[in-house]
Design a protein around this motif. Structure first.
Motif, PDB file in Angstrom:
ATOM      1  N   ALA A  70       0.828  -1.211   0.000  1.00 37.44           N
ATOM      2  CA  ALA A  70       0.000   0.000   0.000  1.00 37.44           C
ATOM      3  C   ALA A  70       0.862   1.261   0.000  1.00 37.44           C
ATOM      4  N   ALA A  71       2.070   1.145   0.542  1.00 34.61           N
ATOM      5  CA  ALA A  71       2.934   2.328   0.684  1.00 34.61           C
ATOM      6  C   ALA A  71       3.646   2.701  -0.614  1.00 34.61           C
ATOM      7  N   VAL A  72       3.702   1.781  -1.581  1.00 34.70           N
ATOM      8  CA  VAL A  72       4.551   1.994  -2.765  1.00 34.70           C
ATOM      9  C   VAL A  72       4.222   3.296  -3.488  1.00 34.70           C
ATOM     10  N   VAL A  73       2.949   3.509  -3.815  1.00 36.91           N
ATOM     11  CA  VAL A  73       2.601   4.685  -4.620  1.00 36.91           C
ATOM     12  C   VAL A  73       2.782   5.999  -3.858  1.00 36.91           C
ATOM     13  N   PRO A  74       2.217   6.128  -2.640  1.00 41.25           N
ATOM     14  CA  PRO A  74       2.455   7.392  -1.929  1.00 41.25           C
ATOM     15  C   PRO A  74       3.938   7.664  -1.671  1.00 41.25           C
ATOM     16  N   THR A  75       4.705   6.604  -1.402  1.00 44.47           N
ATOM     17  CA  THR A  75       6.139   6.784  -1.194  1.00 44.47           C
ATOM     18  C   THR A  75       6.814   7.256  -2.478  1.00 44.47           C
ATOM     19  N   ALA A  76       6.359   6.722  -3.613  1.00 51.16           N
ATOM     20  CA  ALA A  76       6.931   7.151  -4.903  1.00 51.16           C
ATOM     21  C   ALA A  76       6.632   8.623  -5.176  1.00 51.16           C
ATOM     22  N   PHE A  77       5.453   9.081  -4.792  1.00 43.09           N
ATOM     23  CA  PHE A  77       5.137  10.516  -4.949  1.00 43.09           C
ATOM     24  C   PHE A  77       6.074  11.364  -4.083  1.00 43.09           C
ATOM     25  N   ILE A  78       6.275  10.927  -2.837  1.00 46.45           N
ATOM     26  CA  ILE A  78       7.158  11.673  -1.930  1.00 46.45           C
ATOM     27  C   ILE A  78       8.580  11.702  -2.488  1.00 46.45           C
ATOM     28  N   ALA A  79       9.036  10.567  -3.018  1.00 47.46           N
ATOM     29  CA  ALA A  79      10.376  10.493  -3.603  1.00 47.46           C
ATOM     30  C   ALA A  79      10.480  11.393  -4.835  1.00 47.46           C
ATOM     31  N   ALA A  80       9.429  11.374  -5.675  1.00 49.54           N
ATOM     32  CA  ALA A  80       9.445  12.167  -6.915  1.00 49.54           C
ATOM     33  C   ALA A  80       9.548  13.659  -6.608  1.00 49.54           C
ATOM     34  N   ALA A  81       8.960  14.071  -5.484  1.00 48.64           N
ATOM     35  CA  ALA A  81       8.965  15.492  -5.124  1.00 48.64           C
ATOM     36  C   ALA A  81      10.385  16.022  -4.878  1.00 48.64           C
ATOM     37  N   PHE A  82      11.322  15.128  -4.539  1.00 51.03           N
ATOM     38  CA  PHE A  82      12.713  15.556  -4.364  1.00 51.03           C
ATOM     39  C   PHE A  82      13.386  15.831  -5.704  1.00 51.03           C
ATOM     40  N   GLN A  83      12.811  15.299  -6.782  1.00 46.73           N
ATOM     41  CA  GLN A  83      13.463  15.438  -8.080  1.00 46.73           C
ATOM     42  C   GLN A  83      12.737  16.395  -9.013  1.00 46.73           C
TER      43      GLN A  83
END
Lengths: 213, 213
Positions: A109-122
């Motif tokens: 369940a965490a994969v997508v929200p975590t990917a959004f958070i990670a993408a925000a750094f880039q």
């Protein structure tokens, strides 16, 4: 209208129409791509193949991968989610903390929200979309505190924005920063602590000079 | 000894010796590189040029960019930082929250720690090093709660690990997830809320069945 406009103006999308259906299909492909490859591995070609929407359409309407990811976030923010309404402040805050735990404490369940958070750094644009998403989401949560004030469970003037963030923050913090395990006990401890602080008046505005103590 | 061993075994480094000096020089170059280019843009070549340490030495001792970044984190964890000791729980927690605010509320001070957090999303090894860094850092912070228990300011059995994380989490959360402004007022509100919750016994272990309420 430019591709940029189409990607950032949800008002131009006719709900239920062909445009809205395309947007949802593309969003699903973006989420799958983020889950499987993360932001650095996501390409317009991948989204085209998975969604069946032609690459030229994607470029025209969303511009690039940043546009696709931010629109997926914008669309996520257009849901009808409302915060829990259990009848007590303690119950509502516990339910909120458990929702965060259900998402970020569950690897898949965490994969997508975590990917959004990670993408925000880039991507600055994704960071802006993430900020908007959470700002609006937490604004909805403030109803929990407003109801508690009406019921006399929280002092009038309680900083609702701070309360709802304090309930979520320790769980997000462990999940994506210190990378420590979550769990229902931790969620309950977190919400219990915030409830106690609300009751003690710790979320009332500081008296002038008080913070210098 | 393999490059891998050299990079992950701080015990092999003679403090003050040439090895330690090289390690510090390389660390400085890694931090500058992270600040200027972020993890995705960091290369062994860049670190070689900036540090004056030959590329073959870097590859031999650190293996790759992941090795360089994790060793920089390991080295950061070898400092002599101790948590504030102001004489009161309230004062100590406020000082802790303000330290987080001083770092993450300041754009230039936040660059390097934010780059480490971002890198952890792209490298499992960096994620592990970040976890170790914060685990050890927060273990040091627990002294604040232990002293408060000794002074009778906090009930015996208070979950020190949870308390010190709760003081930092809302600030990290706003800085790197919701991307909202920080500030000293927010730091003081956060520490004040946690202090109130500690006093109310909210960080004591839950009685059996209590969390189901």
């Amino acid at each position: 209208m430019s591709a940029e406009d189409a990607a950032t103006s949800p008002g131009t999308v006719r709900p239920g129409g062909r445009t809205a259906r395309t947007r949802a299909v593309v969003r699903d492909a973006v989420l799958t791509g983020l889950a499987e490859h993360g932001y650095p591995g996501l390409t317009v070609e991948y989204v085209a193949e998975l969604s069946g929407v032609h690459k030229t359409t994607l470029y025209r309407r969303w511009g690039n991968v940043e546009g696709l990811v931010t629109d997926a976030l914008d669309l996520a923010g257009e849901d009808t989610w409302t915060p829990p309404d259990t009848g007590t402040l303690d119950g509502d805050l516990r339910a909120l903390a458990r929702e965060v735990n259900d998402t970020f404490g569950d690897t898949s369940a965490a994969v997508v929200p975590t990917a959004f958070i990670a993408a925000a750094f880039q991507s600055e644009r994704t960071a802006g979309a993430l900020h908007s998403f959470y700002t609006e989401r937490f604004a909805r949560c403030e109803a929990v505190v407003e109801r508690a004030v009406e019921r006399g469970e929280a002092p009038p003037g309680t900083d609702a924005a701070a309360v709802v963030r304090a309930v979520s923050a320790p769980l997000f913090f462990r999940a994506v920063i210190t990378r420590e395990p979550l769990g229902e006990e931790l969620a309950d401890q977190t919400s219990g602590a915030v409830t106690a602080a609300v009751r003690a008046g710790a979320y009332l505005p500081a008296a002038p000079g008080e913070s210098a103590g």
